[in-house]
Design an enzyme around this catalytic site. Structure first.
Site, PDB file in Angstrom:
ATOM      1  CD  GLU A 302      -2.391  -1.359   2.760  1.00  0.00           C
ATOM      2  OE1 GLU A 302      -3.311  -2.169   2.894  1.00  0.00           O
ATOM      3  OE2 GLU A 302      -1.938  -0.676   3.704  1.00  0.00           O
ATOM      4  N   PRO A 303       1.589   1.526  -1.063  1.00  0.00           N
ATOM      5  CG  PRO A 303       2.549   1.637  -3.184  1.00  0.00           C
ATOM      6  CD  PRO A 303       1.691   0.768  -2.308  1.00  0.00           C
ATOM      7  N   GLY A 304       1.780   5.039  -0.532  1.00  0.00           N
ATOM      8  CA  GLY A 304       1.052   6.299  -0.718  1.00  0.00           C
ATOM      9  C   GLY A 304       2.027   7.368  -1.170  1.00  0.00           C
ATOM     10  NE  ARG A 305       6.324   9.461   3.013  1.00  0.00           N
ATOM     11  CZ  ARG A 305       5.977  10.262   4.013  1.00  0.00           C
ATOM     12  NH1 ARG A 305       6.141  11.563   3.886  1.00  0.00           N
ATOM     13  NH2 ARG A 305       5.489   9.772   5.131  1.00  0.00           N
ATOM     14  NE  ARG A 341       5.146  14.991   5.427  1.00  0.00           N
ATOM     15  CZ  ARG A 341       6.439  14.755   5.416  1.00  0.00           C
ATOM     16  NH1 ARG A 341       7.256  15.614   4.848  1.00  0.00           N
ATOM     17  NH2 ARG A 341       6.937  13.685   5.978  1.00  0.00           N
ATOM     18  CB  CYS A 372      -1.880  34.060  13.971  1.00  0.00           C
ATOM     19  SG  CYS A 372      -2.418  35.309  12.812  1.00  0.00           S
ATOM     20  CD  GLU A 373      -0.180  28.078  15.828  1.00  0.00           C
ATOM     21  OE1 GLU A 373      -1.310  28.064  16.317  1.00  0.00           O
ATOM     22  OE2 GLU A 373       0.837  27.673  16.417  1.00  0.00           O
ATOM     23  CE1 TYR A 402      -0.172  10.388   4.329  1.00  0.00           C
ATOM     24  CE2 TYR A 402       1.992  10.096   3.372  1.00  0.00           C
ATOM     25  CZ  TYR A 402       0.806   9.567   3.816  1.00  0.00           C
ATOM     26  OH  TYR A 402       0.579   8.215   3.730  1.00  0.00           O
TER      27      TYR A 402
HETATM   28  N1  LLP Z   1      -1.189   1.732   4.713  1.00  0.00           N
HETATM   29  C1  LLP Z   1      -1.584   2.109   5.932  1.00  0.00           C
HETATM   30  C2  LLP Z   1      -2.423   1.224   6.725  1.00  0.00           C
HETATM   31  C3  LLP Z   1      -1.199   3.363   6.442  1.00  0.00           C
HETATM   32  O1  LLP Z   1      -1.588   3.741   7.650  1.00  0.00           O
HETATM   33  C4  LLP Z   1      -0.404   4.217   5.646  1.00  0.00           C
HETATM   34  C5  LLP Z   1       0.016   5.537   6.126  1.00  0.00           C
HETATM   35  C6  LLP Z   1      -0.026   3.775   4.366  1.00  0.00           C
HETATM   36  C7  LLP Z   1      -0.423   2.514   3.932  1.00  0.00           C
HETATM   37  C8  LLP Z   1       0.785   4.613   3.423  1.00  0.00           C
HETATM   38  O2  LLP Z   1       2.022   4.981   3.919  1.00  0.00           O
HETATM   39  P1  LLP Z   1       3.071   5.734   2.971  1.00  0.00           P
HETATM   40  O3  LLP Z   1       3.468   4.757   1.888  1.00  0.00           O
HETATM   41  O4  LLP Z   1       2.377   6.918   2.379  1.00  0.00           O
HETATM   42  O5  LLP Z   1       4.170   6.117   3.860  1.00  0.00           O
HETATM   43  N2  LLP Z   1       1.370  12.239   7.825  1.00  0.00           N
HETATM   44  C9  LLP Z   1       2.605  11.505   7.745  1.00  0.00           C
HETATM   45  C10 LLP Z   1       2.402  10.136   7.149  1.00  0.00           C
HETATM   46  C11 LLP Z   1       1.346   9.317   7.867  1.00  0.00           C
HETATM   47  C12 LLP Z   1       1.139   7.973   7.213  1.00  0.00           C
HETATM   48  C13 LLP Z   1      -0.010   7.268   7.838  1.00  0.00           C
HETATM   49  N3  LLP Z   1      -0.286   5.988   7.286  1.00  0.00           N
HETATM   50  C14 LLP Z   1       3.625  12.322   6.922  1.00  0.00           C
HETATM   51  O6  LLP Z   1       3.309  13.432   6.510  1.00  0.00           O
HETATM   52  O7  LLP Z   1       4.740  11.887   6.730  1.00  0.00           O
END
Ligand code: LLP
Length: 444
Positions: A302-305, A341, A372-373, A402
């Site tokens: 499950e890649p997001g970033r 971030r 204002c922080e 993110y």
């Molecule tokens: N799968 C699950 C169950 C997750 O909780 C997450 C991210 C991902 C996949 C995707 O992770 P990634 O590949 O994007 O790293 N706000 C933080 C990141 C929080 C990620 C939360 N869960 C930031 O800005 O770095």
């Protein structure tokens, strides 16, 4: 090319290594991304503006598909989601990981087949669970004992059993920041193997005829740049699969290792090597399963970033430049409201002057937001041209993940638009939040 040209070219290439592959420096000093000059985009859509390079998103999906030909790849929508983004990843053959009824609705509206969607969440609301059942999502990842009972109770008596993964905390801590680490039982996500709550939840799922346990899930953390933690996690997850087999004679057929794949935000940083990860996981899974006499489960990731982060660029306009005793403060027309971030994790972004050429020498400055922080600081001690002035554009790469998904309405500034760039064309995907949008909710 002269020696100076070669050196300049090399320094550009290095500096641009964290920008989308389509990025080219223009003679006027600007940069073009997806064939669209940043100043042109800022002029057409205002600032701050987020640009998303379509080709970069699609290329990254293809890199995953190529590295993991036998896995199911689910894009983690929490990194950034809008209908077009969901469509792009679905067209590239990826599924979607969603963690709320809201994300699920966008995914379904974009036409993502529900069976390719997984619902996550450490504390799902009744609305989340009902929306998932109504849509017929492919998997629900259960993350607490009570959720097992609630989910089973929500399944209609004539319905097919719901396919379930149990989210396990395998006791592996990984990720770039304390707040990004999720793999141990002391965190709010996942059920601990160490204290037995994962085993307990598994037993409960197996006892519910309304639920079908297809496999196990873990997500170790985020912005991980080494393969090692994944390797340890796989060994522990196979150990747990073996325990399930020994205890219940039940074979789990899926192993979801979540996301967390790191990307560089600055030229000196490295990405997680996806090809090495794929290779290592394949070997470890086949050897580990053979050792305990289990068939190799289907791998899910499950890649997001790593899919969307490097495809995004944000352009802010400088509103003021202050010379203080502590140094020069360059304030832009956004801040923590569109990029929380730096304030949350202490990370630094790498701004660059866009839209004009500067021959001034470099100066060390701090880029701050307009909120204002006192903590609304985007980048401390970064190098920008010494003649930086109000009206200038500052662009920041690796802004796709993110930022927008974590935006807020702080100071009622309004959230920035998202613009897709490809082949020299810019297309508005999400419009700017206006004062009317904000005041429409104020009904008192
Ligand atoms: N799968 C699950 C169950 C997750 O909780 C997450 C991210 C991902 C996949 C995707 O992770 P990634 O590949 O994007 O790293 N706000 C933080 C990141 C929080 C990620 C939360 N869960 C930031 O800005 O770095």
């Amino acid at each position: 090319m002269t020696t100076v040209d070669v050196a300049l070219h090399a320094s550009h290439a290095d500096e641009l290594s964290v920008w989308p592959a389509s990025t080219v420096p223009l003679p006027c000093g600007d940069l073009a991304v997806g064939g669209v000059p940043l100043a042109e985009a800022a002029g057409a859509f205002g600032t701050p503006v987020y640009l998303l390079d379509e080709a970069e998103v699609r290329d990254r999906c293809r890199t995953y598909a190529h590295a993991f030909p036998h896995a199911d790849i689910h894009y983690a929508a929490k990194a950034f989601l809008c209908r077009t983004m969901a469509r792009w990843v679905a067209e590239e053959g990826l599924g979607l990981d969603v963690c709320s009824a809201g994300e699920l609705e966008v995914a379904v509206a974009a036409g993502v087949p529900p069976e390719r969607i997984i619902l996550h969440g450490n504390a799902k609301s009744p609305e989340d669970l009902n929306a998932a059942l109504r849509a017929g999502v492919g998997r629900v990842t259960v993350d607490s004992l009570s959720e097992v009972t609630r989910l089973a109770a929500a399944v209609g008596i004539h319905d097919e059993p719901v396919k379930v993964l149990v989210r396990v905390a395998p006791g592996v801590s990984a990720g770039a920041h304390e707040k990004m680490r999720t793999g141990t039982g002391t965190r709010k996500s996942g059920l601990s193997v160490t204290d037995g709550s994962a085993q307990h939840a598994i037993a409960r799922v197996l006892a519910q005829p309304e639920l079908e346990l297809t496999g196990l899930h873990c997500h170790l953390g985020s912005q991980i740049t080494s393969v090692k933690p994944y390797l340890t996690a796989v060994r522990r997850m196979i150990g747990l699969m073996s325990h399930i087999h020994r205890s219940y004679g039940y074979t789990t057929r899926e192993l979801d290792l979540g996301g967390g794949h790191g990307i560089p935000y600055r030229p000196e940083e490295t990405a997680l090597d996806i090809t090495a990860l794929a290779r290592t996981l394949r070997t470890e899974m086949s050897e580990g399963c053979a050792a305990v006499g289990l068939p190799v489960p289907r791998l899910l990731i499950e890649p997001g970033r790593a899919v969307v982060g490097p495809a995004g660029v944000v352009v802010h306009r400088v509103l003021s430049v202050k010379h203080t005793e502590a140094g020069t403060l360059v304030a832009v027309d956004g801040g923590t409201s569109d990029n929380p971030r730096p304030a949350l994790y202490g990370v630094r972004c790498t701004p660059r002057l866009a839209g004009r050429l500067s021959l001034a020498g470099p100066a060390r400055v701090t880029m701050v937001g307009r909120h204002c922080e006192a903590g609304d600081i985007l980048a401390t001690d970064v190098q920008l041209p010494g003649d930086i002035r109000p009206g200038d554009l500052l662009a920041v790469p690796a802004a796709g993940a993110y930022h927008l998904s974590m935006t807020s309405a702080d100071n009622l500034v309004g959230r920035p638009p998202v613009v897709a760039v490809a082949d020299g064309k810019a297309r508005l995907l999400v419009r700017r939040e206006t004062l009317d949008d904000l005041s429409i909710r104020d009904v008192g």
